[in-house]
Motif scaffolding. Structure first.
Motif, short mmCIF file in Angstrom:
data_model
loop_
_atom_site.label_atom_id
_atom_site.label_comp_id
_atom_site.label_asym_id
_atom_site.label_seq_id
_atom_site.Cartn_x
_atom_site.Cartn_y
_atom_site.Cartn_z
N ASN A 125 60.93 -53.67 100.44
CA ASN A 125 61.20 -53.77 101.80
C ASN A 125 62.63 -54.64 102.12
OD1 ASN A 125 59.19 -52.43 102.36
ND2 ASN A 125 57.75 -54.07 103.31
N VAL A 126 62.89 -55.40 101.15
CA VAL A 126 64.00 -56.28 101.36
C VAL A 126 65.26 -55.34 101.07
CG1 VAL A 126 65.75 -58.28 100.21
CG2 VAL A 126 63.28 -58.58 100.95
N THR A 127 65.06 -54.50 99.89
CA THR A 127 66.12 -53.68 99.56
C THR A 127 66.42 -52.56 100.63
OG1 THR A 127 65.32 -53.73 97.25
CG2 THR A 127 67.08 -52.00 97.63
N ARG A 128 65.26 -52.15 101.40
CA ARG A 128 65.29 -51.13 102.41
C ARG A 128 66.22 -51.75 103.44
NH1 ARG A 128 61.92 -46.43 105.30
NH2 ARG A 128 63.19 -46.56 107.17
N ARG A 129 65.80 -52.83 103.86
CA ARG A 129 66.41 -53.52 105.10
C ARG A 129 67.94 -53.73 104.75
NH1 ARG A 129 67.34 -52.87 109.34
NH2 ARG A 129 68.00 -54.92 110.77
N GLU A 130 68.29 -54.09 103.52
CA GLU A 130 69.57 -54.17 103.18
C GLU A 130 70.29 -52.86 103.22
OE1 GLU A 130 69.21 -57.80 99.93
OE2 GLU A 130 69.61 -55.68 99.22
N CYS A 131 69.77 -51.58 102.80
CA CYS A 131 70.29 -50.37 103.22
C CYS A 131 70.56 -50.01 104.57
CB CYS A 131 69.41 -49.24 102.18
SG CYS A 131 69.58 -49.60 100.52
N GLU A 132 69.51 -50.47 105.30
CA GLU A 132 69.75 -50.18 106.55
C GLU A 132 70.86 -50.73 107.20
OE1 GLU A 132 65.08 -49.47 107.81
OE2 GLU A 132 65.88 -51.45 108.41
N ILE A 133 71.08 -51.99 106.70
CA ILE A 133 72.19 -52.91 107.37
C ILE A 133 73.52 -52.16 106.71
CG2 ILE A 133 73.30 -55.14 107.37
CD1 ILE A 133 70.66 -56.21 107.08
N LYS A 134 73.52 -51.73 105.77
CA LYS A 134 74.73 -50.95 105.12
C LYS A 134 74.97 -49.78 105.97
CE LYS A 134 75.12 -51.95 100.32
NZ LYS A 134 74.60 -51.33 99.11
N MET A 166 69.55 -44.56 99.31
CA MET A 166 70.47 -45.41 99.14
C MET A 166 69.44 -46.64 98.65
SD MET A 166 72.40 -45.90 102.65
CE MET A 166 73.33 -47.46 102.39
N MET A 167 68.28 -46.63 99.04
CA MET A 167 67.29 -47.70 98.43
C MET A 167 66.96 -47.25 97.09
SD MET A 167 63.39 -48.53 99.97
CE MET A 167 62.61 -47.11 99.15
N LEU A 168 66.68 -46.00 96.77
CA LEU A 168 65.99 -45.49 95.48
C LEU A 168 67.20 -45.84 94.24
CD1 LEU A 168 63.88 -42.73 95.99
CD2 LEU A 168 63.35 -44.98 95.62
#
Ligand SMILES: Nc1ncnc2c1ncn2[C@@H]1O[C@H](COP(=O)(O)OP(=O)(O)OP(=O)(O)O)[C@@H](O)[C@H]1O
Length: 483
Positions: free
Chosen positions: A389-398, A266-268
């Motif tokens: 890191n922000v993108t990863r966190r957003e993906c984790e929440i999603k 998701m992040m990539l």
């Protein structure tokens, strides 16, 4: 190096090889093909990408052409994708025979498979779990006359890993004729050699490629030492660099869990990289579709768990990135072996955190090769750190808002029920075991503390005694000098 005709293979097979661009046998083929044609059992251990598949496909096809009937040969392999790949090799090389094959793997329609099996195909390729299911549930096929049993990635089939095949294998072996040829192949046979020899009872021919290292010379093996928090930024930086510099390169990234695999994909994608994933929590059809798209270079980046670590042969893969350092050298060998195949070059990069350094040392010792540091411009990495890191966190929440974890729990429970276990009872047992484990740990800690205390006490006593002796001696010396 000799050619295929000197190995005893027929002209039609040699022609088939030539059509595929295979003109000279590799060492594993040169050594194992004649032994198999002679009728011997065979254990073949050769490095990744060295042509082990053709080493068993070619002699089986030759024997099949001499006396064709079904079911002639059974091939077992640990993953579904690999089963399809092996069947494809049989199909291509055995085309002039009008070969009929049947693929028996989990996640696909069982009724259609049973129907195919009942038509007595020449070759059956499958994963042990699904084939054992067919044996238990139907009597529409017989394997009592098979000539060949082949275990590809044999060590994985026999080890008791997170997916344990041993029970299913026992069931399958139970319906096979004792008089048969058994062929076992892998790049990492040596750890399970004894178990393998027990299966291949007919004085097996054993061949292992002689080499000091266990990985191929064409592979440039690198590592990057990174703090855990910066790891993803390194990953993104690496991918950006490779895709900027080589538009025809494909990359496989290995992760340790399905969830990380999903989040990184998701992040990539969020960061606009053409990424696709492969892990065991995906529907089987989606798994096949994703792999096909990656093979066709529609997507250049594949993020996968170890379900893709063994056997997959995708020539365009130039880079393998280990997002986590594998805990076992065996897993490392198979993962990095997805590149630098059949004499091509390739790069592997392992991301190593401070907690994994001992794992790298152990891998280096096992493969007899030192990994070299991969040079990275840290400034460039730091520039993208926050965004990544922000993108990863957003993906984790999603991902948390979906039912991914719930699905995983359901899958686990399903698996347990299939294995004849009660999930609730298992959970209770696991909790009890954890309790005992932590009690043991606390007890061990206490003993350790007591030993340490005693040691400190003894040392103190010793020092005190030494001091007193010194004092006594100096008093005696003073007394004797005054007298
Ligand atoms: N004699 C040969 N000459 C050139 N290429 C070959 C030869 N034999 C096989 N190949 C090709 O080499 C590639 C790797 O072969 P294969 O997949 O059988 O490797 P492997 O030893 O089984 O690897 P792994 O341990 O990763 O499963 C394939 O693309 C295959 O077509």
């Amino acid at each position: 190096m000799s050619d295929f005709s000197s190995l005893g293979l027929s002209d039609w097979l040699i022609k088939q090889c030539q059509q595929l661009g295979i003109s000279k046998p590799t060492p594993v083929q040169q050594n194992c093909v004649p032994a198999i044609l002679e009728g011997r059992d065979c254990l073949g251990c050769a490095k990744t990408g060295s042509g082990k598949t053709a080493a068993f496909v070619l002699p089986v096809l030759q024997k099949l052409s001499e006396d064709p009937y079904g079911i002639f040969c059974l091939v077992l392999t640990p993953t579904r994708e690999l089963a399809y790949q092996i069947a494809e090799q049989f199909r291509v090389l055995g085309k002039p025979l009008g070969l009929r094959d049947c693929i028996v793997v989990g996640g696909m329609d069982m009724v259609a498979q049973a129907l195919e099996l009942s038509k007595q195909p020449h070759i059956v390729v499958g994963t042990p779990g699904r084939l054992a299911d067919h044996i238990r549930s139907s009597n529409t096929f017989s394997m009592s006359r098979i000539q060949f049993l082949i275990l590809d990635e044999a060590d994985r089939l026999l080890e008791q890993g997170c997916t344990d095949f041993t029970k299913d294998l026992e069931e399958i072996l139970g319906i096979l004729p004792a008089k048969r040829q058994t062929l076992l192949f892998s790049a990492t046979l040596t750890d399970t050699l004894q178990e393998l020899k027990n299966i291949a009872m007919n004085k097996p021919f054993f061949w292992e490629s002689k080499s000091e290292t266990r990985t191929v010379e064409e592979l440039d093996q690198r590592y990057i030492l990174t703090p855990e928090k910066v790891k993803d930024a390194y990953l993104v930086h690496l991918i950006q660099t490779f895709t900027d510099e080589h538009d025809d390169w494909s990359i496989i990234i290995f992760t340790n869990t399905c969830k990380t695999c999903q989040i990184l994909t998701m992040m990539l994608r969020e960061l606009n990289f053409p990424t696709i994933s492969l892990h065991s929590m995906m529907k089987q059809k989606q798994r096949f579709a994703n792999l096909a798209k990656f093979k066709a270079s529609v997507y250049k980046i594949l993020i996968a768990t170890d379900v893709a670590a063994r056997g997959l042969d995708i020539p365009a893969v130039q880079v393998v990135i280990n997002h986590n350092t594998p805990g076992l050298s065996k897993i490392y060998i198979h993962r990095v072996g997805r590149t630098a195949r059949a004499g091509r070059s390739g790069v592997s990069i392992t991301l190593v955190t401070q907690y994994d350094i001992h794992l790298v040392h152990s891998i280096e010792e096992q493969i007899q090769t030192k990994l070299k540091e991969y040079p990275v411009k840290e400034k460039e990495v730091l520039k993208i750190l926050t965004q990544v890191n922000v993108t990863r966190r957003e993906c984790e929440i999603k991902l948390e808002s979906t039912d991914f974890d719930e699905k995983r729990e359901i899958n686990k429970r399903k698996q347990m029920i299939l294995e004849g276990k009660d999930p609730d009872l298992e959970a209770k047992r696991k909790a009890e075991l954890e309790k005992i484990k932590s009690q043991k740990k606390r007890f061990k800690q206490k003993i350790q503390e007591t030993i340490e205390r005693q040691k400190r006490g003894q040392l103190k006593k010793k020092l005190k005694k030494r001091k007193e002796m010194k004092k006594k001696k100096s008093a005696e010396a003073a007394a004797s000098s005054t007298s």
